[in-house]
Design a protein around this motif. Structure first.
Motif, short mmCIF file in Angstrom:
data_model
loop_
_atom_site.label_atom_id
_atom_site.label_comp_id
_atom_site.label_asym_id
_atom_site.label_seq_id
_atom_site.Cartn_x
_atom_site.Cartn_y
_atom_site.Cartn_z
N LEU A 289 0.79 -1.23 0.00
CA LEU A 289 0.00 0.00 0.00
C LEU A 289 0.83 1.28 0.00
CD1 LEU A 289 -2.78 -1.00 2.58
CD2 LEU A 289 -2.84 -1.19 0.07
N TRP A 290 2.07 1.22 0.47
CA TRP A 290 2.84 2.47 0.60
C TRP A 290 4.15 2.48 -0.18
CZ3 TRP A 290 7.51 4.34 2.47
CH2 TRP A 290 7.58 5.73 2.65
N TRP A 291 4.92 1.42 -0.08
CA TRP A 291 6.28 1.44 -0.62
C TRP A 291 6.31 1.72 -2.12
CZ3 TRP A 291 11.00 2.07 1.05
CH2 TRP A 291 12.08 1.74 0.23
N HIS A 292 5.46 1.03 -2.88
CA HIS A 292 5.51 1.21 -4.33
C HIS A 292 5.02 2.58 -4.76
CE1 HIS A 292 6.79 -2.84 -5.13
NE2 HIS A 292 5.77 -3.36 -4.47
N GLY A 293 4.17 3.21 -3.98
CA GLY A 293 3.68 4.53 -4.34
C GLY A 293 4.20 5.63 -3.44
N ARG A 294 5.37 5.38 -2.80
CA ARG A 294 5.89 6.31 -1.80
C ARG A 294 6.21 7.68 -2.38
NH1 ARG A 294 9.62 2.72 -3.27
NH2 ARG A 294 11.75 3.37 -3.75
N ASN A 295 6.54 7.74 -3.67
CA ASN A 295 6.87 9.04 -4.27
C ASN A 295 5.65 9.93 -4.44
OD1 ASN A 295 9.61 8.38 -4.53
ND2 ASN A 295 9.27 7.35 -6.49
N HIS A 296 4.48 9.32 -4.36
CA HIS A 296 3.24 10.08 -4.51
C HIS A 296 2.51 10.24 -3.17
CE1 HIS A 296 3.82 9.60 -8.82
NE2 HIS A 296 3.93 8.29 -8.64
N GLU A 297 3.06 9.67 -2.11
CA GLU A 297 2.44 9.73 -0.79
C GLU A 297 3.19 10.74 0.09
OE1 GLU A 297 -0.23 8.11 0.04
OE2 GLU A 297 -0.42 6.75 -1.67
N THR A 298 2.63 11.00 1.27
CA THR A 298 3.33 11.82 2.25
C THR A 298 4.66 11.17 2.59
OG1 THR A 298 1.21 12.51 3.21
CG2 THR A 298 3.19 12.86 4.53
N ARG A 299 5.72 11.93 2.56
CA ARG A 299 7.05 11.39 2.82
C ARG A 299 7.21 10.98 4.28
NH1 ARG A 299 10.74 12.04 -1.07
NH2 ARG A 299 12.45 11.84 0.43
N PHE A 300 8.02 9.93 4.49
CA PHE A 300 8.30 9.47 5.85
C PHE A 300 9.57 10.12 6.35
CE2 PHE A 300 10.78 6.55 8.52
CZ PHE A 300 9.96 6.56 9.65
N ARG A 301 9.52 10.62 7.58
CA ARG A 301 10.69 11.20 8.24
C ARG A 301 10.90 10.48 9.57
NH1 ARG A 301 10.18 16.89 9.69
NH2 ARG A 301 8.00 16.41 10.07
#
Length: 306
Positions: free
Chosen positions: A214-226
């Motif tokens: 759900l997140w890793w493959h679309g991480r460039n389009h999601e809220t960035r993780f810090r």
């Protein structure tokens, strides 16, 4: 003894909620939740390994007995219920004030109370009933306070997420009683370390799949993780709070409805963090709500001692 442990668990839960709010501010929800399950698993994995491969923990409170599929299937269901509650709760926590989230979570004991009375035949004395009523009144007042901040409980989707988390959390509380209660009382009588250790591992596996899909493959389009150190402390406070909770629940005479209610006293700690750390607004009216919650906790304590 079980009530004292529950109060300590409540204080740790307040710290857990505050760290969770800190970790989720301007951050991606799925990675934070995944890392939480990873750290929790790493905390309990050594107990599983040492218990299964050595005799170091024999007779110790951290010993994890070996069990088969007949037990693991119940623990897997537990992990699914809890993880579902967390997903809803984390998204709600990110988008709502901490001084709203904490008191709304006070609906869980009310739901658990109804379930405990229907399923387990638990009954409350006058002091305990008064504590429950005060908690319900405080929640109704909080709804009014939320309107002053532009939060419409009927049309805000994050409120619905929070309510879904509360319902699933209440279901988890009732299920815990079934898992922990002795067979003579209609439960499974499972060891508390077996439940806490393995359900954390199963949650990590489920959340790892969700993180990847759900997140890793679309991480460039999601809220960035810090990365924030609060992410680590989420797991530390939660693991300690749950350890005390399961220990209290396993003691003779423990009432799931009262344990669940007192654990919601964590709102006091989270409220203070919301006021002084996050500088949230409309605190004066919320203070009255908080006072009623605290008074309800005192009534529950008095009732349990009788």
């Amino acid at each position: 003894m079980w009530l004292i442990l529950t109060f300590l668990s409540a204080a740790l839960l307040g710290c857990y909620d505050s760290c969770k709010k800190t970790a989720l501010r301007d951050n991606a929800v799925i990675p934070v939740l995944f890392l939480n399950t990873v750290v929790c698993s790493l905390i309990f994995l050594p107990f599983i390994i040492l218990s299964g491969c050595t005799h170091i923990l024999d007779g110790n409170m951290f010993f994890v007995p070996q069990v088969g599929w007949d037990v693991h299937k119940y623990i897997i269901l537990k992990s699914i219920i809890v993880l579902s509650s967390w997903v809803f709760g984390y998204f709600a926590m990110k988008h709502l004030p901490l001084t709203i989230v904490g008191p709304v979570n006070a609906t869980r004991p009310v739901l658990v109370l109804v379930g405990a009375m229907l399923v387990y035949g638990e009954r409350l004395n006058a002091w305990q009933a008064a504590g429950v009523i005060l908690a319900i009144v405080s929640l109704a007042m909080l709804k009014r306070s939320g309107r002053k901040e532009g939060i419409d409980f009927q049309h805000n989707r994050w409120i619905y997420f929070l309510l879904a988390a509360a319902i699933l959390g209440a279901a988890s509380g009732l299920y815990d009683k079934f898992l922990m209660a002795g067979k003579a009382s209609g439960g499974l009588g499972l060891d508390r370390m077996v439940v806490q250790s393995w359900y954390n591992l199963y949650q990590m596996l489920f959340m790892g799949a969700a993180f990847t899909l759900l997140w890793w493959h679309g991480r460039n389009h999601e809220t960035r993780f810090r990365w924030k150190w609060a992410v680590l402390f989420i797991s530390v406070f939660l693991s300690a709070a749950d350890f005390l909770y399961y220990y209290a629940l396993s003691l003779p005479g423990a009432m799931v409805s009262i344990i669940s209610m007192v654990r919601r006293g964590s709102v006091i700690v989270s409220f203070l963090f919301g006021a002084f750390l996050f500088h949230e607004s409309n605190l004066k009216s919320k203070m009255l709500d908080l006072t009623l919650v605290l008074l309800g906790m005192i009534f529950l304590y008095i009732g349990s001692r009788g």
